[in-house]
Motif scaffolding. Structure first.
Motif, short mmCIF file in Angstrom:
data_model
loop_
_atom_site.label_atom_id
_atom_site.label_comp_id
_atom_site.label_asym_id
_atom_site.label_seq_id
_atom_site.Cartn_x
_atom_site.Cartn_y
_atom_site.Cartn_z
N GLN A 94 0.84 -1.21 0.00
CA GLN A 94 0.00 0.00 0.00
C GLN A 94 0.87 1.26 0.00
O GLN A 94 0.60 2.21 -0.74
N GLU A 95 1.93 1.22 0.79
CA GLU A 95 2.84 2.36 0.87
C GLU A 95 3.44 2.65 -0.51
O GLU A 95 3.47 3.81 -0.96
N TYR A 96 3.84 1.58 -1.19
CA TYR A 96 4.45 1.75 -2.51
C TYR A 96 3.44 2.30 -3.52
O TYR A 96 3.76 3.20 -4.30
N ILE A 97 2.21 1.75 -3.49
CA ILE A 97 1.18 2.21 -4.43
C ILE A 97 0.92 3.70 -4.21
O ILE A 97 0.86 4.48 -5.16
N ASP A 98 0.78 4.11 -2.95
CA ASP A 98 0.50 5.53 -2.65
C ASP A 98 1.64 6.43 -3.13
O ASP A 98 1.41 7.49 -3.71
N GLU A 99 2.86 5.95 -2.87
CA GLU A 99 4.04 6.71 -3.27
C GLU A 99 4.08 6.91 -4.79
O GLU A 99 4.30 8.02 -5.28
N GLN A 100 3.83 5.81 -5.51
CA GLN A 100 3.84 5.87 -6.97
C GLN A 100 2.75 6.80 -7.49
O GLN A 100 2.93 7.55 -8.42
N HIS A 101 1.60 6.70 -6.82
CA HIS A 101 0.47 7.51 -7.26
C HIS A 101 0.79 9.00 -7.11
O HIS A 101 0.49 9.79 -8.00
N ALA A 102 1.41 9.34 -5.99
CA ALA A 102 1.78 10.75 -5.77
C ALA A 102 2.77 11.20 -6.84
O ALA A 102 2.66 12.31 -7.38
N GLU A 103 3.73 10.33 -7.17
CA GLU A 103 4.72 10.69 -8.20
C GLU A 103 4.06 10.88 -9.57
O GLU A 103 4.42 11.78 -10.33
N GLN A 104 3.09 10.00 -9.85
CA GLN A 104 2.40 10.11 -11.15
C GLN A 104 1.60 11.40 -11.22
O GLN A 104 1.57 12.07 -12.25
N GLU A 105 0.95 11.74 -10.12
CA GLU A 105 0.18 12.99 -10.11
C GLU A 105 1.10 14.17 -10.35
O GLU A 105 0.75 15.12 -11.05
N LYS A 106 2.29 14.09 -9.78
CA LYS A 106 3.25 15.17 -9.96
C LYS A 106 3.69 15.25 -11.43
O LYS A 106 3.78 16.34 -12.01
N ALA A 107 3.94 14.06 -12.02
CA ALA A 107 4.38 14.04 -13.43
C ALA A 107 3.31 14.65 -14.34
O ALA A 107 3.62 15.19 -15.40
N LEU A 108 2.05 14.51 -13.95
CA LEU A 108 0.97 15.06 -14.76
C LEU A 108 0.59 16.48 -14.33
O LEU A 108 -0.42 17.02 -14.77
N SER A 109 1.40 17.06 -13.45
CA SER A 109 1.17 18.42 -12.92
C SER A 109 -0.20 18.57 -12.30
O SER A 109 -0.79 19.65 -12.37
N LEU A 110 -0.75 17.49 -11.74
CA LEU A 110 -2.10 17.59 -11.16
C LEU A 110 -2.14 18.53 -9.96
O LEU A 110 -3.08 19.31 -9.84
N PRO A 111 -1.14 18.49 -9.05
CA PRO A 111 -1.21 19.42 -7.91
C PRO A 111 -1.31 20.87 -8.36
O PRO A 111 -2.13 21.63 -7.84
N GLU A 112 -0.53 21.25 -9.40
CA GLU A 112 -0.59 22.63 -9.90
C GLU A 112 -1.97 22.94 -10.47
O GLU A 112 -2.52 24.01 -10.26
N LEU A 113 -2.52 21.96 -11.21
CA LEU A 113 -3.83 22.17 -11.83
C LEU A 113 -4.90 22.39 -10.76
O LEU A 113 -5.74 23.28 -10.88
N ILE A 114 -4.83 21.56 -9.72
CA ILE A 114 -5.83 21.66 -8.64
C ILE A 114 -5.67 23.01 -7.93
O ILE A 114 -6.64 23.71 -7.65
N ASP A 115 -4.41 23.38 -7.71
CA ASP A 115 -4.09 24.64 -7.06
C ASP A 115 -4.67 25.82 -7.85
O ASP A 115 -5.35 26.69 -7.29
N ALA A 116 -4.42 25.79 -9.16
CA ALA A 116 -4.90 26.88 -10.02
C ALA A 116 -6.43 26.94 -10.02
O ALA A 116 -7.02 28.02 -9.95
N ALA A 117 -7.05 25.74 -10.05
CA ALA A 117 -8.51 25.70 -10.08
C ALA A 117 -9.09 26.27 -8.79
O ALA A 117 -10.10 26.99 -8.80
N GLN A 118 -8.41 25.97 -7.66
CA GLN A 118 -8.90 26.48 -6.37
C GLN A 118 -8.77 28.00 -6.31
O GLN A 118 -9.66 28.69 -5.82
N LYS A 119 -7.64 28.51 -6.85
CA LYS A 119 -7.43 29.96 -6.85
C LYS A 119 -8.50 30.64 -7.71
O LYS A 119 -9.05 31.68 -7.33
N ASP A 120 -8.79 30.00 -8.86
CA ASP A 120 -9.84 30.52 -9.75
C ASP A 120 -11.18 30.59 -9.02
O ASP A 120 -11.88 31.60 -9.11
N ALA A 121 -11.48 29.51 -8.33
CA ALA A 121 -12.77 29.43 -7.64
C ALA A 121 -12.85 30.50 -6.54
O ALA A 121 -13.91 31.10 -6.31
N ALA A 122 -11.73 30.75 -5.86
CA ALA A 122 -11.70 31.72 -4.78
C ALA A 122 -11.86 33.15 -5.32
O ALA A 122 -12.50 33.99 -4.70
N ALA A 123 -11.29 33.37 -6.52
CA ALA A 123 -11.28 34.74 -7.06
C ALA A 123 -12.60 35.16 -7.71
O ALA A 123 -13.63 34.71 -7.53
#
Lengths: 310, 255
Positions: free
Chosen positions: B226-255
């Motif tokens: 489970q630890e490995y799967i979670d770790e890989q998943h986080a890395e994959q999200e990073k490779a797809l720039s998902l954290p940035e996308l989510i961040d930008a979407a949240q800023k948009d929603a707030a503004a």
């Protein structure tokens, strides 16, 4: 030690399907092992090989799961051959073996997980993984079978169906396509050879390694039904009475979608589906029940009676 | 015609004119079809790298478009729109909007590995199909496919117990995909199964559904996996720039 002796006592890895829908394959494999004097020692406290589903989530987790099975066989049971009748298990152990020998990242992940799980890391080359077909072919062989046949399968026309996982991708099966006597990845023949030695007539079946859609049996049933229907009809057209199988996923897929085609498409194809181990077992004189014919979904008892096997 | 220009002759890009005279020549009517001019400027340059960062997509760059994958493909034979060679081309070109036209069928790859067997460049097209299906889901282009649900249910059970008990997996899958278990063909199958089974066998099967078979001393392996799967998943999200996308979407929603 010749191959013949080496395979006479092997670590037996039935896998999950053989304890569930594929129980008939488990029963018949054990029964013919006993009948032929071959010893099967079940891998202790085994786990799932990872199947295709875990590979889809993360391939290295599948490699780890398969490696644990081989680690138990090698390090805890001191065995050097693992025999897996299920194509999925056989394929995955072979794939793990290949990855561990050729991909440093996989080896590193497997080492890390094995240490955390608390068992010895499997090192590539510690065991040899074989299929039930290799097991019979290399110990008893066609000549040995011919001597032992009590109820010849003569008069039974068989389409031998091997499926995907037994032959593809090529690189994980280095022993195949390696000259005379070896198994072929494009036109496999080990099952044909054994059943012919037991008296059966093999038909010329072009879809030996076609896909039954097993990956999407439930998640995309319409595709699976189409693929299975094509296999059933082609076998019938080739003149077969029986499709012989050597994989629980294929076998159950053929049986399930034979019914589904009948129910949802109104297409009924009357062809029997039996594991090759069931056919060999009956040829060796075992009663249908001993090889689990009653555990199959499709009903072939009347047919077997007609052919003098029951 | 190069394949990236095929989209130009789709019906929506073709027009005919009822009355049109150009330089004194009457070009009205069906015999004279005009192609709407179109400039492709929506290349997604990150797409190939993102898909290559997901398991199975690693070797996409090797493809030289021979078409052996599509030619050997099991699914292509029953659905001509299922075209791995074309999708690999679109991904490498960065033509995201074209790829998205087929987003709902890419997950249907049956993993028969005929493509991988035929590929002269070791692209492992089967892996690329899986990586692409994952990419589409992670980016939110498609909902989770039934196949993905099945893979998840299956993997969760292995992490939990080390083994699969099929009827449990099937029940959970049907529940998660909100399908009724009692489909006519399933009922028929169960009926035929029960016809010949002795009581002892039924009891054994019944017990297995109540008490799932499990690998003993599995908990350490379970948490490591489970630890490995979670770790890989986080890395994959990073490779797809998902954290940035989510961040930008949240800023948009707030503004």
């Amino acid at each position: 030690m010749t191959t013949k002796d080496k395979y006479k006592k092997v670590a037996y890895y039935p896998g999950c399907a053989l304890e569930g829908t594929g129980h008939a394959y488990n029963r018949s494999t054990k029964a013919i092992g006993k009948e032929l004097g071959l010893e099967l020692v079940e891998v202790e406290n085994w786990n799932c090989c990872g199947a295709m589903e875990v590979k889809n989530i993360d391939p290295k987790i599948q490699t780890y799961l398969s490696s644990r099975v081989m680690s138990v066989a090698a390090n805890e049971m001191d065995m050097d051959v693992v025999m897996a009748p299920c194509n999925g298990c056989y394929h995955n152990l072979k794939k793990a073996e290949y990855d561990l020998a050729n991909d440093a990242d996989s080896a590193q992940v497997v080492d890390r997980l094995s240490k955390k799980a608390g068992h010895k890391t499997y090192e590539s080359g510690q065991v040899e993984t074989i299929h039930a077909l290799d097991w019979i072919k290399d110990t008893i062989g066609e000549d040995g079978l011919r001597e032992r046949v009590k109820n010849s399968l003569s008069g039974i026309k068989i389409a031998n169906y091997y499926g995907c996982m037994y032959t593809r991708p090529r690189h994980i099966f280095p022993e195949k396509d390696s000259g005379p006597g070896s198994e072929s990845t494009s036109k496999p023949h080990f099952m044909d050879d054994l059943l012919e030695a037991a008296g059966a007539e093999n038909v010329d079946f072009p879809l030996k390694t076609a896909c039954c859609g097993g990956a999407h049996t439930l998640s995309d049933s319409d595709t699976s039904t189409k693929l299975v229907l094509n296999i059933l009809k082609t076998a019938k057209l080739a003149g077969a009475d029986v499709i012989a199988t050597e994989c629980p996923t294929c076998h159950t897929g053929l049986e399930m979608h034979q019914i589904r085609a009948e129910k949802t498409l109104g297409e009924k194809v009357d062809i029997k589906i039996l594991y090759f181990t069931q056919l060999l077992g009956m040829a060796l004189g075992l009663k249908p029940k001993k090889v689990g014919v009653h555990e199959n979904i499709s009903d072939s008892m009347r047919f077997l009676k007609e052919k003098g096997l029951a | 015609m190069p394949i990236h220009e095929k989209s130009l002759i789709r019906p929506e890009n073709l027009t005919t004119h009822d009355e049109l005279v150009l330089d004194g020549v009457d070009v009205s009517g069906h015999w004279s079809t005009f192609i709407e001019s179109r400039v492709v400027n929506d290349y997604n340059e990150a797409m190939e790298d993102e898909i290559a960062a997901l398991p199975g997509g690693e070797y996409i760059h090797r493809c030289w478009q021979c078409g052996s994958c599509t030619n050997s493909c099991t699914v292509h034979a029953i659905n001509p729109d299922f075209n791995p060679r074309f999708w690999i081309y679109l991904i490498r070109m960065g033509m995201e909007s074209e790829l998205l036209r087929d987003k709902d069928i890419i997950w249907q790859c049956v993993s028969c590995n005929k493509c991988t067997y035929a590929c002269p460049r070791d692209v492992v097209p089967e892996g690329v199909m899986k990586a692409t299906a994952h990419w589409l889901e992670m980016k939110g282009h498609t909902p989770k496919s039934p196949s993905m649900h099945f893979d998840e249910v299956f993997t969760e059970q292995i992490v939990a117990t080390g083994k699969i008990e099929e009827s449990r997996t099937i029940r959970r899958f049907f529940k998660r995909t909100s399908q009724g278990l009692m489909q006519p063909w399933m009922v028929e199958m169960v009926k035929r199964m029960l016809k010949h089974l002795p009581i002892g066998m039924l009891t054994r099967m019944g017990l297995a559904t109540l008490v799932a078979p499990r690998t003993s001393n599995w908990s350490n392996a379970a948490s490591a996996i489970q630890e490995y799967i979670d770790e890989q998943h986080a890395e994959q999200e990073k490779a797809l720039s998902l954290p940035e996308l989510i961040d930008a979407a949240q800023k948009d929603a707030a503004a």
